[in-house]
Design a protein around this motif. Structure first.
Motif, PDB file in Angstrom:
ATOM      1  N   ASP A  84      10.903   4.982   0.437  1.00  0.00           N
ATOM      2  CA  ASP A  84      10.653   6.407   0.284  1.00  0.00           C
ATOM      3  C   ASP A  84      10.696   6.709  -1.219  1.00  0.00           C
ATOM      4  O   ASP A  84      11.734   6.543  -1.865  1.00  0.00           O
ATOM      5  CB  ASP A  84      11.722   7.215   1.028  1.00  0.00           C
ATOM      6  N   LEU A  85       9.580   7.146  -1.766  1.00  0.00           N
ATOM      7  CA  LEU A  85       9.488   7.347  -3.207  1.00  0.00           C
ATOM      8  C   LEU A  85      10.222   8.594  -3.682  1.00  0.00           C
ATOM      9  O   LEU A  85      10.364   8.801  -4.893  1.00  0.00           O
ATOM     10  CB  LEU A  85       8.012   7.411  -3.629  1.00  0.00           C
ATOM     11  N   ARG A  86      10.725   9.399  -2.756  1.00  0.00           N
ATOM     12  CA  ARG A  86      11.536  10.566  -3.142  1.00  0.00           C
ATOM     13  C   ARG A  86      13.023  10.236  -3.124  1.00  0.00           C
ATOM     14  O   ARG A  86      13.748  10.564  -4.062  1.00  0.00           O
ATOM     15  CB  ARG A  86      11.231  11.740  -2.207  1.00  0.00           C
ATOM     16  N   THR A  87      13.466   9.574  -2.062  1.00  0.00           N
ATOM     17  CA  THR A  87      14.892   9.241  -1.953  1.00  0.00           C
ATOM     18  C   THR A  87      15.213   7.852  -2.488  1.00  0.00           C
ATOM     19  O   THR A  87      16.390   7.520  -2.674  1.00  0.00           O
ATOM     20  CB  THR A  87      15.331   9.303  -0.483  1.00  0.00           C
ATOM     21  N   LEU A  88      14.180   7.029  -2.690  1.00  0.00           N
ATOM     22  CA  LEU A  88      14.332   5.642  -3.150  1.00  0.00           C
ATOM     23  C   LEU A  88      15.194   4.818  -2.198  1.00  0.00           C
ATOM     24  O   LEU A  88      15.998   3.983  -2.617  1.00  0.00           O
ATOM     25  CB  LEU A  88      14.891   5.604  -4.576  1.00  0.00           C
ATOM     26  N   GLN A  89      14.985   5.049  -0.904  1.00  0.00           N
ATOM     27  CA  GLN A  89      15.663   4.279   0.130  1.00  0.00           C
ATOM     28  C   GLN A  89      14.670   3.349   0.814  1.00  0.00           C
ATOM     29  O   GLN A  89      13.584   3.776   1.229  1.00  0.00           O
ATOM     30  CB  GLN A  89      16.285   5.217   1.171  1.00  0.00           C
ATOM     31  N   ALA A 139       0.862  -1.183   0.000  1.00  0.00           N
ATOM     32  CA  ALA A 139       0.000   0.000   0.000  1.00  0.00           C
ATOM     33  C   ALA A 139       0.893   1.226   0.000  1.00  0.00           C
ATOM     34  O   ALA A 139       2.062   1.165   0.428  1.00  0.00           O
ATOM     35  CB  ALA A 139      -0.914   0.011   1.227  1.00  0.00           C
ATOM     36  N   ILE A 140       0.351   2.337  -0.468  1.00  0.00           N
ATOM     37  CA  ILE A 140       1.098   3.598  -0.481  1.00  0.00           C
ATOM     38  C   ILE A 140       0.364   4.621   0.373  1.00  0.00           C
ATOM     39  O   ILE A 140      -0.851   4.785   0.261  1.00  0.00           O
ATOM     40  CB  ILE A 140       1.261   4.126  -1.916  1.00  0.00           C
ATOM     41  N   ARG A 161       1.045   8.681   1.357  1.00  0.00           N
ATOM     42  CA  ARG A 161       1.868   9.846   1.030  1.00  0.00           C
ATOM     43  C   ARG A 161       3.030   9.437   0.119  1.00  0.00           C
ATOM     44  O   ARG A 161       2.788   8.973  -0.979  1.00  0.00           O
ATOM     45  CB  ARG A 161       2.312  10.552   2.314  1.00  0.00           C
ATOM     46  N   ASN A 162       4.256   9.587   0.545  1.00  0.00           N
ATOM     47  CA  ASN A 162       5.394   9.317  -0.334  1.00  0.00           C
ATOM     48  C   ASN A 162       6.122   8.026   0.011  1.00  0.00           C
ATOM     49  O   ASN A 162       7.310   7.885  -0.286  1.00  0.00           O
ATOM     50  CB  ASN A 162       6.387  10.488  -0.265  1.00  0.00           C
ATOM     51  N   ARG A 163       5.397   7.079   0.611  1.00  0.00           N
ATOM     52  CA  ARG A 163       6.044   5.819   0.963  1.00  0.00           C
ATOM     53  C   ARG A 163       5.246   4.624   0.460  1.00  0.00           C
ATOM     54  O   ARG A 163       4.019   4.588   0.573  1.00  0.00           O
ATOM     55  CB  ARG A 163       6.222   5.702   2.480  1.00  0.00           C
ATOM     56  N   LEU A 164       5.985   3.658  -0.066  1.00  0.00           N
ATOM     57  CA  LEU A 164       5.426   2.377  -0.489  1.00  0.00           C
ATOM     58  C   LEU A 164       5.697   1.359   0.618  1.00  0.00           C
ATOM     59  O   LEU A 164       6.856   1.090   0.947  1.00  0.00           O
ATOM     60  CB  LEU A 164       6.084   1.931  -1.799  1.00  0.00           C
ATOM     61  N   TYR A 165       4.629   0.819   1.197  1.00  0.00           N
ATOM     62  CA  TYR A 165       4.734  -0.119   2.317  1.00  0.00           C
ATOM     63  C   TYR A 165       4.535  -1.554   1.822  1.00  0.00           C
ATOM     64  O   TYR A 165       3.620  -1.826   1.044  1.00  0.00           O
ATOM     65  CB  TYR A 165       3.693   0.202   3.389  1.00  0.00           C
ATOM     66  N   VAL A 166       5.412  -2.448   2.293  1.00  0.00           N
ATOM     67  CA  VAL A 166       5.327  -3.872   1.971  1.00  0.00           C
ATOM     68  C   VAL A 166       5.167  -4.629   3.283  1.00  0.00           C
ATOM     69  O   VAL A 166       6.038  -4.550   4.162  1.00  0.00           O
ATOM     70  CB  VAL A 166       6.579  -4.349   1.209  1.00  0.00           C
TER      71      VAL A 166
END
Length: 314
Positions: free
Chosen positions: A165-170, A137-138, A140-145
């Motif tokens: 983190d969909l901005r930093t891709l970490q 699920a997403i 804000r700016n994070r994709l959660y697994v």
């Protein structure tokens, strides 16, 4: 009058033969029958990703159902075939993570992640550990697994969750669900990530456990158990409620549909599915929950069926 009565009798007979309940309705069948697919709402359309075919082969196919036009659209195939993957969307982009590799490649959980935009798949940083049969699920700016299997030999349930983190891709690990489980339903609503049902270490042991992860506080909260224990199910946000659909148990697939209302902290039962399946793509758009493809029987079975439930209001 005689002809009118005959026509009415015909309508009653047809209604009795219908496979749809008052709230469920069948829609156009998918171009290909698959199970153990991933699903997400992409621009108010139903995206169905990967899965297994009737022969047990992993698929790279991606299909999109447009409710407004009542038709299916073929999207670019995944870079690699996957089943039991996890999918989520944000801003018109489709994210797909993990899943099992094809049997020809050993069938282990994968650590791959991709995003589709402008009709092209692009790689994302690999997951810190492989993951299959979980949920995504997403917020804000994070994709959660959440949940799933991290190793197939020996079979190991994931002890931690992950977010990208969909901005930093970490990627960052954080506490997992309790108990650890796979084949669970995962969705998000109002800043919370919800995890419902699933299977524990024993493949036959389904749970009714429900949890919510507060993405601001970074903490899980145990919710009242769902009315139905299930594994192989999906969960979606529809009409400000968490709707849980499908799943399997040794006796068959599960028709019961449960809905959790965060405003009251309580569960209710919705109209049962006339075509219960497991391993389906369960997608929420507005007040409607869609269930696409999946297996009508426990184990490897496939279906092209697409059904829609208009979530009734109190």
């Amino acid at each position: 009058m005689r002809y009118l009565l005959a026509a009415l009798a015909t309508l009653v007979l047809l209604a009795g033969c219908s496979d749809s309940s008052p709230a469920w309705r069948p829609l156009a069948s998918a171009p290909e029958a698959r199970t153990e697919v991933a699903g997400a709402a992409l621009a108010r359309r139903v995206a169905v990703v990967g899965g297994l075919t009737a022969t047990g082969q992993a698929s790279a196919r991606v299909d999109l159902y447009d409710p407004r036009r009542a038709r299916w659209i073929r999207l670019p195939d995944l870079p690699e075939a996957r089943h039991h993957a996890m999918a989520a969307t944000r801003g018109g982009r489709l994210y797909v993570v993990g899943g099992y590799r094809p049997a020809s490649e050993g069938g282990a959980p994968a650590d791959t992640a991709w995003v589709l935009f402008d009709r092209r798949w692009r790689p994302l940083p690999r997951l810190p550990e492989p993951r299959a049969a979980g949920g995504a699920a997403i917020v804000r700016n994070r994709l959660y697994v959440i949940g799933g299997v991290s190793d197939a030999a020996p079979r190991t349930l994931a002890a931690t969750s992950l977010h990208l983190d969909l901005r930093t891709l970490q990627w960052t690990p954080f506490p997992g669900v309790t108990p650890a489980r796979e084949h669970l339903g995962v969705t998000s609503l109002a800043g919370q990530v919800y995890a419902v049902g699933g299977r524990t270490a024993d493949l036959r042991t389904n749970v009714a456990t429900a949890e919510a992860y507060d993405t601001r506080r970074g903490a899980w909260t145990r919710l009242p158990d769902a009315p139905t224990a299930r594994g192989g199910n999906g969960a979606v946000a529809a009409d400000r409620r968490i709707v849980v659909v499908g799943g399997e148990r040794p006796g068959g697939t599960i028709p019961q549909v449960d809905a959790y209302d965060p405003s009251t902290g309580s569960w209710r039962t919705l109209p049962a599915s006339p075509r219960p399946r497991h391993g389906a793509a369960v997608v929420g758009i507005g007040r409607t929950a869609y269930q696409a493809m999946g297996g009508p029987e426990p184990g490897l079975s496939v279906s092209p069926t697409l059904m829609a439930l208009r979530v009734p209001r109190d």
